[in-house]
Motif scaffolding. Structure first.
Motif, PDB file in Angstrom:
ATOM      1  N   ALA A  48       0.799  -1.223   0.000  1.00 14.96           N
ATOM      2  CA  ALA A  48       0.000   0.000   0.000  1.00 14.96           C
ATOM      3  C   ALA A  48       0.830   1.271   0.000  1.00 14.96           C
ATOM      4  O   ALA A  48       0.320   2.341  -0.342  1.00 14.96           O
ATOM      5  CB  ALA A  48      -0.944   0.005   1.202  1.00 14.96           C
ATOM      6  N   ALA A  49       2.111   1.210   0.385  1.00 18.87           N
ATOM      7  CA  ALA A  49       2.915   2.432   0.452  1.00 18.87           C
ATOM      8  C   ALA A  49       2.988   3.122  -0.902  1.00 18.87           C
ATOM      9  O   ALA A  49       2.917   4.358  -0.986  1.00 18.87           O
ATOM     10  CB  ALA A  49       4.320   2.113   0.963  1.00 18.87           C
ATOM     11  N   SER A  58      12.670   5.739   1.187  1.00 26.75           N
ATOM     12  CA  SER A  58      13.793   6.488   1.756  1.00 26.75           C
ATOM     13  C   SER A  58      14.164   5.874   3.090  1.00 26.75           C
ATOM     14  O   SER A  58      13.397   5.104   3.684  1.00 26.75           O
ATOM     15  CB  SER A  58      13.415   7.959   1.947  1.00 26.75           C
ATOM     16  N   ILE A  59      15.348   6.249   3.589  1.00 31.17           N
ATOM     17  CA  ILE A  59      15.762   5.756   4.899  1.00 31.17           C
ATOM     18  C   ILE A  59      14.825   6.284   5.983  1.00 31.17           C
ATOM     19  O   ILE A  59      14.563   5.594   6.969  1.00 31.17           O
ATOM     20  CB  ILE A  59      17.231   6.146   5.186  1.00 31.17           C
ATOM     21  N   ASP A  60      14.301   7.485   5.796  1.00 28.39           N
ATOM     22  CA  ASP A  60      13.340   8.008   6.771  1.00 28.39           C
ATOM     23  C   ASP A  60      12.084   7.142   6.810  1.00 28.39           C
ATOM     24  O   ASP A  60      11.514   6.901   7.891  1.00 28.39           O
ATOM     25  CB  ASP A  60      12.967   9.455   6.432  1.00 28.39           C
ATOM     26  N   VAL A  89      20.327  -0.135   2.695  1.00 32.10           N
ATOM     27  CA  VAL A  89      20.492   0.188   4.109  1.00 32.10           C
ATOM     28  C   VAL A  89      21.504  -0.780   4.701  1.00 32.10           C
ATOM     29  O   VAL A  89      21.369  -1.997   4.531  1.00 32.10           O
ATOM     30  CB  VAL A  89      19.152   0.076   4.863  1.00 32.10           C
ATOM     31  N   PRO A  90      22.539  -0.293   5.396  1.00 32.41           N
ATOM     32  CA  PRO A  90      23.535  -1.192   5.983  1.00 32.41           C
ATOM     33  C   PRO A  90      22.900  -2.162   6.967  1.00 32.41           C
ATOM     34  O   PRO A  90      21.927  -1.837   7.653  1.00 32.41           O
ATOM     35  CB  PRO A  90      24.511  -0.240   6.690  1.00 32.41           C
ATOM     36  N   LEU A  91      23.473  -3.346   7.052  1.00 32.81           N
ATOM     37  CA  LEU A  91      22.914  -4.379   7.909  1.00 32.81           C
ATOM     38  C   LEU A  91      22.911  -3.956   9.373  1.00 32.81           C
ATOM     39  O   LEU A  91      21.956  -4.253  10.101  1.00 32.81           O
ATOM     40  CB  LEU A  91      23.695  -5.681   7.740  1.00 32.81           C
ATOM     41  N   ASP A  92      23.957  -3.250   9.817  1.00 33.32           N
ATOM     42  CA  ASP A  92      23.977  -2.857  11.226  1.00 33.32           C
ATOM     43  C   ASP A  92      22.840  -1.894  11.548  1.00 33.32           C
ATOM     44  O   ASP A  92      22.265  -1.932  12.652  1.00 33.32           O
ATOM     45  CB  ASP A  92      25.329  -2.266  11.618  1.00 33.32           C
ATOM     46  N   VAL A  93      22.462  -1.056  10.587  1.00 34.66           N
ATOM     47  CA  VAL A  93      21.346  -0.140  10.801  1.00 34.66           C
ATOM     48  C   VAL A  93      20.041  -0.921  10.881  1.00 34.66           C
ATOM     49  O   VAL A  93      19.187  -0.664  11.741  1.00 34.66           O
ATOM     50  CB  VAL A  93      21.293   0.925   9.681  1.00 34.66           C
TER      51      VAL A  93
END
Length: 297
Positions: A165-166, A196-198, A225-229
């Motif tokens: 749905a986004a 987005s990252i947001d 997106v990095p895995l640690d994030v």
């Protein structure tokens, strides 16, 4: 890897245990039994049967709802039998109404998968990172998920609820849907294609406390997106759905181009596994041993 003659490994409890650990479970996409064995041999704890890759592999066509439930289930059955790690399987929209979903869940369960992914697109669906998607009313998807939960006979079979749905109604609507899907009994929530990252952070924040899926689509609409994030944000499962398919495609293109250019594949052979390496990988020695064991006397 799964032996040709051996007892199947119970993978469903294992997947639940993995998802309860602190680190995200990484599940590269596979599209057939060979690619699933390659995922396992590389050391991953789970594999993901990608619908995108299954459509490309079986039909040579894009992921636009062309495959039937039978074709998808058959692929899942072969892949689950080939490996000893949990297989997470795409089941598209469930292939119909809640009654169809009941059959789909039962068939996938019998196929041996550890988790089944259902999405809220209108049929025929499209890849989640393509244009032109549409979603069913939220009440329709809730009914499908309730049917899916009721249909499973093994409580360790996980139900993944994906919302597209986004891209249609915005991120807030997608998150609201995901919460409804959790109330319907979904074990994992999957908000597809945050842009987005947001938006990724918003999904993690508003759905905190639920097991979350992140779709790390290679070249897709969601930024890398990095895995640690992702771990810090609390995502439990990270899919890499099409990278293996893309890598195989480019490798085959390069190999065939060598023959077109040179008339033989000789210049490419040093980059390939040898015949003996490959037959060893797919278990020829075990098959030969079993053939001798059960040969006519």
């Amino acid at each position: 890897m799964s032996d040709f003659l051996g007892s199947p490994t119970p993978t469903r409890p294992r997947l639940r245990q993995l998802l309860d650990s602190a680190a995200p479970v990484l599940a590269p996409g596979a599209y057939d039994s060979l690619s699933a064995r390659l995922v396992e041999a590389a050391g991953f704890d789970a594999a993901y049967m990608t619908g995108f890759g299954t459509s490309a592999s079986l039909l040579g066509r894009p992921d636009v709802g062309l495959l039937t439930a039978t074709e998808m289930t058959d692929n899942a059955r072969r892949m689950a039998a080939a490996v000893d790690v949990p297989l997470i399987a795409d089941a598209d929209t469930g292939y119909g109404n809640p009654l169809n979903v009941i059959r789909t869940v039962r068939d996938y369960e019998r196929a041996g998968v550890a988790a089944i992914q259902l999405e809220d697109q209108v049929a025929p669906k499209r890849c989640g990172h393509m244009e032109g998607k549409a979603v069913v009313p939220v009440t329709d998807m809730v009914a499908k998920l309730e049917a899916a939960v009721a249909a499973r006979t093994d409580p360790d079979l996980l139900i993944i609820a994906r919302t597209d749905a986004a891209a249609v109604d915005g991120l807030d609507a997608a998150i609201d849907r995901a919460l409804r899907y959790a109330d319907a009994g979904a074990d994992l929530l999957f908000v597809e294609a945050p842009a987005s990252i947001d938006e990724v952070r918003a999904v993690a924040t508003r759905l905190k406390g639920h097991r979350l899926v992140f779709n790390w689509v290679e070249g897709g609409r969601t930024p890398p997106v990095p895995l640690d994030v992702l771990g810090e944000l609390g995502f439990a499962l990270v899919l890499f759905p099409i990278g293996a398919l893309l890598a195989a495609t480019r490798s085959i293109q390069d190999f065939l181009a060598t023959i077109v250019r040179d008339g033989t594949p000789a210049a490419a052979l040093s980059r390939l596994p040898s015949f003996d390496e490959f037959t060893g990988f797919i278990g020829l020695s075990e098959v030969n041993e079993l053939g001798s064991r059960f040969a006519d006397r």
